[in-house]
Design a protein around this motif. Structure first.
Motif, PDB file in Angstrom:
ATOM      1  N   THR A 254       0.807  -1.224   0.000  1.00  0.00           N
ATOM      2  CA  THR A 254       0.000   0.000   0.000  1.00  0.00           C
ATOM      3  C   THR A 254       0.842   1.277   0.000  1.00  0.00           C
ATOM      4  OG1 THR A 254      -0.161   0.168   2.412  1.00  0.00           O
ATOM      5  CG2 THR A 254      -1.772  -1.244   1.292  1.00  0.00           C
ATOM      6  N   ASP A 258      -0.878   4.881  -0.015  1.00  0.00           N
ATOM      7  CA  ASP A 258      -0.747   5.741   1.158  1.00  0.00           C
ATOM      8  C   ASP A 258      -0.188   7.115   0.781  1.00  0.00           C
ATOM      9  OD1 ASP A 258      -1.670   3.666   2.727  1.00  0.00           O
ATOM     10  OD2 ASP A 258       0.335   2.979   3.304  1.00  0.00           O
ATOM     11  N   ARG A 285      -6.804  -1.539   2.745  1.00  0.00           N
ATOM     12  CA  ARG A 285      -6.455  -0.117   2.775  1.00  0.00           C
ATOM     13  C   ARG A 285      -7.394   0.712   1.900  1.00  0.00           C
ATOM     14  NH1 ARG A 285      -5.593   4.254   5.274  1.00  0.00           N
ATOM     15  NH2 ARG A 285      -3.906   5.613   4.508  1.00  0.00           N
ATOM     16  N   GLU A 288     -10.672   1.133   3.672  1.00  0.00           N
ATOM     17  CA  GLU A 288     -10.537   2.131   4.732  1.00  0.00           C
ATOM     18  C   GLU A 288     -10.562   3.550   4.164  1.00  0.00           C
ATOM     19  OE1 GLU A 288      -7.324   3.358   8.259  1.00  0.00           O
ATOM     20  OE2 GLU A 288      -6.805   1.857   6.752  1.00  0.00           O
TER      21      GLU A 288
END
Length: 355
Positions: A254, A258, A285, A288
Motif C-alpha cells: 500500500t 498511502d 487499505r 478504509e
C-alpha cells in the motif's frame, strides 16, 4: 498589338485567380493546433529514430513541409504548446479543450487537427472526447519518427489528419486519432508498441476506418456518448480533482496508495491484476480510504476486457467504482471529470457505462 497581348494576359491571370479563389472557397477550413511531440522532433542524423529531441519544430514548418495540404483544405496553424507529451498536464488539457471549443464555435472553422506526442496521445484524445462541445471533427495526430528521419511518418500522418478533419463524413464521430493510414476512436485507442509506426491500435473493439488516397473510409462508429452529448463543462474550470493511479502486482503493498492519500488525492485508480483483483492488504487499505471519503476505482493492468463490477471484489459493499473497458489512464480522466459533477458513486458508475 502589345496592348492586346497585355490585356489578354491580364484577363487570363484574373480568370485563373478567380478560379483558384473559388476552388479555395470550396475547401474546408482546418485549424492545426501544435503541441509538440515527435512529429515536431529532430534527430542528430537521418537514421536517428530513438534518442531524438521532441518538440523542436514549430507549426509553420510542419505545415510548410506538406505543401499538398493546400489541395485539400485551407489550413492555418497555432502553436498551443511545445512540449514532449509525457509533460502534458491537467492544466494543458483544460487550456487545449477551451481553445478547441472557441475555435469550433466559429463558422469559418470546419475542423481541428492537433499535433501531439504519441506517449499520451490517447489520454488527450479521450479528455477532449469528453469535453469538446461540438460535433465538428477533431483529429489528433503524431508520428513515431522525428521530422529529420528517413521515411518520417509525420508528413503523411498530418496530411491524412487534415483530410479526415475536413471531411463531412467525420462529423459527429467523436474525437479521432489518425495514424498509419488508420482512423481510431479516442475511447478505445492505445499505444501498443514502443517504436513501430503501427503502434496505435484498438485491440479488442477495433479501428473505425482507413484513410485511402486522402479520403476517410469509415466502417463503424462508437456507441458511447461523446463530445456534444456529454455532461462535462470545463469552461469555468482552472484545475481538475487530483486522481492518481496505483499499479497492482504480485507482492502488492500500500506504499503508493498511502502516498497518494497523504498528498491529498480525491480519488485513486487501482490498476489491478486480472479483472482488477486486489491483494488482501490493498483491499483493506482501499476500503478504509473509501470510508474516509476517498473515491476508489478498480481497473485492470491487462489492457483488454472489462473490469467487471462484483467480479473480483464486492464493489457494492466497499462502494468502489469499476472502469468497465477503460484503461487505467483513461479511467483516471473520467473519474476526474466525474468528480466535477457529483460525489455519488452510483452516478459515477453510470458514467463509466455511458462514456
Amino acid at each position: 498589338m502589345l496592348s492586346r497581348l497585355f490585356q489578354r494576359s491580364l484577363f487570363v491571370a484574373v480568370t485563373c485567380s478567380a478560379v483558384f479563389a473559388q476552388a479555395a472557397d470550396k475547401l474546408p477550413n482546418v485549424v492545426i493546433l501544435a503541441t509538440g511531440g515527435t512529429i515536431a522532433g529532430t534527430g542528430a542524423t537521418s537514421t536517428t529514430t530513438v534518442g531524438y529531441t521532441a518538440a523542436k519544430v514549430g507549426v509553420d514548418r510542419l505545415i510548410e513541409a506538406v505543401p499538398e495540404l493546400k489541395q485539400i483544405a485551407n489550413v492555418s496553424g497555432e502553436q498551443t504548446f511545445q512540449i514532449a507529451s509525457e509533460n502534458m498536464t491537467n492544466e494543458n488539457w483544460l487550456t487545449l479543450a477551451k481553445r478547441v471549443n472557441v475555435l469550433l464555435k466559429q463558422s469559418n472553422v470546419d475542423g481541428i487537427v492537433i499535433t501531439h506526442g504519441t506517449d499520451t496521445i490517447e489520454e488527450t484524445a479521450y479528455f477532449l472526447n469528453l469535453t469538446v462541445k461540438s460535433r465538428k471533427p477533431v483529429v489528433i495526430v503524431g508520428s513515431m519518427r522525428p521530422s529529420t528521419a528517413i521515411s518520417a511518418d509525420g508528413p503523411i500522418n498530418l496530411y491524412n489528419a487534415v483530410a479526415v478533419a475536413g471531411s463531412a463524413d467525420s462529423v459527429n464521430r467523436g474525437v479521432l486519432v489518425a495514424m498509419n493510414d488508420e482512423i481510431l476512436g479516442a475511447r478505445d485507442v492505445t499505444k501498443t508498441n514502443t517504436m513501430l509506426a503501427n503502434t496505435f491500435r484498438s485491440p479488442e473493439l477495433g479501428d473505425l476506418g482507413y484513410i485511402v488516397s486522402g479520403k476517410p473510409k469509415f466502417y463503424r462508429a462508437t456507441t458511447r456518448k461523446h463530445t456534444a452529448d456529454t455532461e462535462f463543462d470545463i469552461s469555468k474550470l482552472d484545475k481538475l480533482p487530483a486522481v492518481d493511479i496505483a499499479y497492482g502486482s504480485a507482492n502488492a503493498n500500500t506504499i503508493a496508495i498511502d502516498a497518494f492519500a497523504a498528498a491529498g488525492d480525491e480519488g485513486i485508480v487501482y490498476a489491478g491484476t486480472g479483472d482488477g483483483s486486489l491483494s488482501t492488504p490493498v483491499r483493506a487499505r482501499l476500503t478504509e480510504l473509501r470510508q474516509k471519503g476517498f473515491f476508489i476505482l478498480r481497473s485492470s493492468r491487462v489492457g483488454n476486457g472489462p473490469t467487471v463490477r462484483g467480479g473480483e471484489n464486492d464493489d457494492d459493499k466497499t462502494d468502489f467504482v469499476v472502469s468497465d473497458t477503460l484503461s487505467p489512464q483513461k479511467a483516471r480522466i473520467l473519474l476526474m471529470l466525474a468528480l466535477t459533477r457529483t460525489h455519488d458513486t452510483k452516478k459515477i458508475q453510470d458514467m463509466f457505462y455511458t462514456y
